[in-house]
Write a protein that holds these residues in place. Structure first.
Motif, PDB file in Angstrom:
ATOM      1  N   ASN A   1      12.088-122.493 -35.642  1.00 41.45           N
ATOM      2  CA  ASN A   1      12.792-123.790 -36.518  1.00 41.45           C
ATOM      3  C   ASN A   1      13.654-122.973 -37.702  1.00 41.45           C
ATOM      4  N   THR A   2      13.563-121.828 -38.013  1.00 43.70           N
ATOM      5  CA  THR A   2      14.291-121.233 -39.096  1.00 43.70           C
ATOM      6  C   THR A   2      14.892-119.926 -38.774  1.00 43.70           C
ATOM      7  N   ILE A   3      14.440-119.418 -37.542  1.00 44.29           N
ATOM      8  CA  ILE A   3      15.304-117.922 -37.410  1.00 44.29           C
ATOM      9  C   ILE A   3      16.366-118.043 -37.136  1.00 44.29           C
ATOM     10  N   SER A   4      17.393-117.048 -37.228  1.00 39.05           N
ATOM     11  CA  SER A   4      18.543-116.742 -36.627  1.00 39.05           C
ATOM     12  C   SER A   4      18.842-116.302 -35.301  1.00 39.05           C
ATOM     13  N   ILE A   5      19.961-116.405 -34.774  1.00 38.49           N
ATOM     14  CA  ILE A   5      20.035-115.918 -33.533  1.00 38.49           C
ATOM     15  C   ILE A   5      20.156-114.384 -33.434  1.00 38.49           C
ATOM     16  N   ARG A   6      20.370-113.755 -34.560  1.00 40.06           N
ATOM     17  CA  ARG A   6      20.462-112.188 -34.440  1.00 40.06           C
ATOM     18  C   ARG A   6      18.999-111.841 -34.664  1.00 40.06           C
ATOM     19  N   ASP A   7      18.169-112.195 -35.100  1.00 40.08           N
ATOM     20  CA  ASP A   7      16.772-111.913 -35.644  1.00 40.08           C
ATOM     21  C   ASP A   7      16.019-112.415 -34.148  1.00 40.08           C
ATOM     22  N   LEU A   8      16.363-113.372 -33.549  1.00 36.63           N
ATOM     23  CA  LEU A   8      15.573-113.955 -32.441  1.00 36.63           C
ATOM     24  C   LEU A   8      15.999-112.902 -31.205  1.00 36.63           C
ATOM     25  N   GLN A   9      17.072-112.594 -31.148  1.00 30.25           N
ATOM     26  CA  GLN A   9      17.458-111.739 -30.004  1.00 30.25           C
ATOM     27  C   GLN A   9      16.888-110.145 -30.153  1.00 30.25           C
ATOM     28  N   ARG A  10      16.548-109.856 -31.260  1.00 31.85           N
ATOM     29  CA  ARG A  10      15.872-108.575 -31.351  1.00 31.85           C
ATOM     30  C   ARG A  10      14.571-108.253 -30.546  1.00 31.85           C
ATOM     31  N   HIS A  11      13.930-109.555 -30.203  1.00 30.11           N
ATOM     32  CA  HIS A  11      12.734-109.258 -29.526  1.00 30.11           C
ATOM     33  C   HIS A  11      13.024-108.914 -28.056  1.00 30.11           C
ATOM     34  N   PRO A  12      12.061-107.874 -27.594  1.00 32.03           N
ATOM     35  CA  PRO A  12      12.407-107.688 -26.249  1.00 32.03           C
ATOM     36  C   PRO A  12      12.182-108.558 -25.106  1.00 32.03           C
ATOM     37  N   TYR A  13      11.590-109.574 -25.289  1.00 28.40           N
ATOM     38  CA  TYR A  13      11.476-110.651 -24.341  1.00 28.40           C
ATOM     39  C   TYR A  13      12.656-111.583 -24.236  1.00 28.40           C
ATOM     40  N   LEU A  14      13.598-111.561 -25.197  1.00 30.05           N
ATOM     41  CA  LEU A  14      14.760-112.297 -25.280  1.00 30.05           C
ATOM     42  C   LEU A  14      16.007-111.682 -25.208  1.00 30.05           C
ATOM     43  N   ASP A  15      17.000-112.316 -24.497  1.00 30.14           N
ATOM     44  CA  ASP A  15      18.260-111.778 -24.809  1.00 30.14           C
ATOM     45  C   ASP A  15      19.408-112.771 -25.756  1.00 30.14           C
ATOM     46  N   TYR A  16      20.548-112.223 -25.777  1.00 28.24           N
ATOM     47  CA  TYR A  16      21.283-112.944 -26.928  1.00 28.24           C
ATOM     48  C   TYR A  16      21.535-114.424 -26.246  1.00 28.24           C
ATOM     49  N   TRP A  17      21.792-114.553 -25.002  1.00 24.92           N
ATOM     50  CA  TRP A  17      22.022-115.835 -24.708  1.00 24.92           C
ATOM     51  C   TRP A  17      20.750-116.794 -24.655  1.00 24.92           C
ATOM     52  N   GLN A  18      19.700-116.163 -24.450  1.00 23.69           N
ATOM     53  CA  GLN A  18      18.345-116.996 -24.693  1.00 23.69           C
ATOM     54  C   GLN A  18      18.240-117.479 -26.072  1.00 23.69           C
ATOM     55  N   ALA A  19      18.408-116.281 -27.052  1.00 24.65           N
ATOM     56  CA  ALA A  19      18.069-116.775 -28.411  1.00 24.65           C
ATOM     57  C   ALA A  19      19.182-117.615 -28.837  1.00 24.65           C
ATOM     58  N   LYS A  20      20.619-117.694 -28.466  1.00 25.41           N
ATOM     59  CA  LYS A  20      21.690-118.658 -28.798  1.00 25.41           C
ATOM     60  C   LYS A  20      21.102-120.089 -28.096  1.00 25.41           C
ATOM     61  N   ALA A  21      20.741-120.037 -27.034  1.00 20.49           N
ATOM     62  CA  ALA A  21      20.428-121.510 -26.824  1.00 20.49           C
ATOM     63  C   ALA A  21      19.214-121.929 -27.407  1.00 20.49           C
ATOM     64  N   ILE A  22      18.218-121.292 -28.015  1.00 21.40           N
ATOM     65  CA  ILE A  22      17.160-121.799 -28.713  1.00 21.40           C
ATOM     66  C   ILE A  22      17.419-122.190 -30.119  1.00 21.40           C
ATOM     67  N   VAL A  23      18.447-121.521 -30.693  1.00 23.19           N
ATOM     68  CA  VAL A  23      18.824-121.651 -32.016  1.00 23.19           C
ATOM     69  C   VAL A  23      19.834-123.090 -31.931  1.00 23.19           C
ATOM     70  N   GLN A  24      20.837-123.017 -30.802  1.00 28.16           N
ATOM     71  CA  GLN A  24      21.931-123.941 -30.668  1.00 28.16           C
ATOM     72  C   GLN A  24      21.253-125.384 -30.225  1.00 28.16           C
ATOM     73  N   ASN A  25      20.300-125.265 -29.717  1.00 25.80           N
ATOM     74  CA  ASN A  25      19.408-126.828 -29.447  1.00 25.80           C
ATOM     75  C   ASN A  25      18.734-127.082 -30.871  1.00 25.80           C
ATOM     76  N   ARG A  26      18.270-126.220 -31.296  1.00 21.79           N
ATOM     77  CA  ARG A  26      17.357-126.923 -32.640  1.00 21.79           C
ATOM     78  C   ARG A  26      18.454-127.352 -33.460  1.00 21.79           C
ATOM     79  N   ASP A  27      19.586-126.645 -33.818  1.00 20.16           N
ATOM     80  CA  ASP A  27      20.710-127.224 -34.644  1.00 20.16           C
ATOM     81  C   ASP A  27      21.383-128.486 -34.070  1.00 20.16           C
ATOM     82  N   GLU A  28      21.168-128.770 -32.921  1.00 18.85           N
ATOM     83  CA  GLU A  28      21.986-129.921 -32.547  1.00 18.85           C
ATOM     84  C   GLU A  28      21.107-131.071 -32.269  1.00 18.85           C
ATOM     85  N   ASN A  29      19.731-130.839 -32.019  1.00 16.89           N
ATOM     86  CA  ASN A  29      18.647-131.629 -31.786  1.00 16.89           C
ATOM     87  C   ASN A  29      17.361-131.837 -32.928  1.00 16.89           C
TER      88      ASN A  29
END
Length: 248
Positions: free
Chosen positions: A191-219
């Motif tokens: 609920n507070t993390i940025s795309i850049r910090d989220l995508q650093r995790h080995p189990y998530l790529d950039y597009w997955q991290a962007k989808a999580i953050v973008q959905n949070r910002d919109e909904n």
């Protein structure tokens, strides 16, 4: 020739005094040799004899004392037997060594403690600790620590297979030496993390991290971490890998 014979005769010539000395020396030698020859006839061997010699012809001359059979004089056997009976009266009875019951066996002075295998905490061990495990060298220990930092900590020992250089064979050799403690896991607040910090995790790529953050910002904020499963880019397999690292 005559001169040579004369010199030879003069060499063996003795004076009167020398002849007397030789005769006296030969007499002394003859006397000593004669004395040595006749001395054994005038010397008598005296064997040591004991008046209390122990007879051994009869089996009745043997007595058992303190568990051992020893020869004694026949006339002393009754006395020894009587003294033995008197001394045994009132004396505590001791079983022979081979008649001991299992309860009477002496206890060992030292108890051997079972040696515990060497183990390390996967989320707190440093490179030197990891190198104490057989099969992990300097390079492998550094890769384990680096991957642990990227993950935020190990939640399953099987995650060691994700470290470069550790195959299934090596994993089987080292897995028993690791202790997994989930209390030291570094969490990611979705609920507070940025795309850049989220995508650093080995189990998530950039597009997955962007989808999580973008959905949070919109909904708005997520009410439950499982809400990310509603996203098209997050499948069940990805969620099972990442869920232990997420929080609200």
């Amino acid at each position: 020739m005559k001169k040579t014979f004369t010199n030879f005769a003069n060499f063996f010539a003795f004076t009167k005094g020398e002849r007397r000395g030789i005769v006296a020396l030969l007499s002394v030698i003859s006397f000593l040799m004669f004395g040595i020859q006749v001395m054994p006839y005038y010397t008598k061997d005296n064997d040591l004899e004991f008046s209390d010699e122990i007879p051994v012809e009869s089996s009745s001359n043997f007595e058992t004392i303190a568990g051992d059979t020893i020869p004694v004089r026949a006339e002393l056997a009754p006395v020894l037997a009587d003294n033995r009976d008197k001394s045994e009266q009132g004396r505590p009875h001791f079983d022979r060594l081979n008649d001991r019951s299992p309860q009477q066996e002496p206890q060992p002075r030292f108890q051997v403690r079972e040696r515990q295998p060497f183990r390390v905490h996967a989320n707190t061990a440093d490179t030197l600790d990891l190198q104490q495990i057989r099969g992990i060298g300097s390079a492998t220990s550094h890769r384990i620590v680096q991957y642990r930092e990227r993950l935020g900590g190990f939640v399953r020992v099987e995650q060691l297979l994700e470290v470069w250089g550790i195959d299934s064979e090596r994993f089987e050799q080292i897995k028993e030496f690791f202790i997994i403690d989930k209390q030291n896991i570094r969490k990611l607040n979705i609920n507070t993390i940025s795309i850049r910090d989220l995508q650093r995790h080995p189990y998530l790529d950039y597009w997955q991290a962007k989808a999580i953050v973008q959905n949070r910002d919109e909904n708005g904020f997520y009410a439950n971490i499982s809400d990310i499963l509603k996203l098209a880019l997050i499948d069940q397999e990805t969620f099972d890998l990442i869920k232990d690292y997420l929080e609200l």
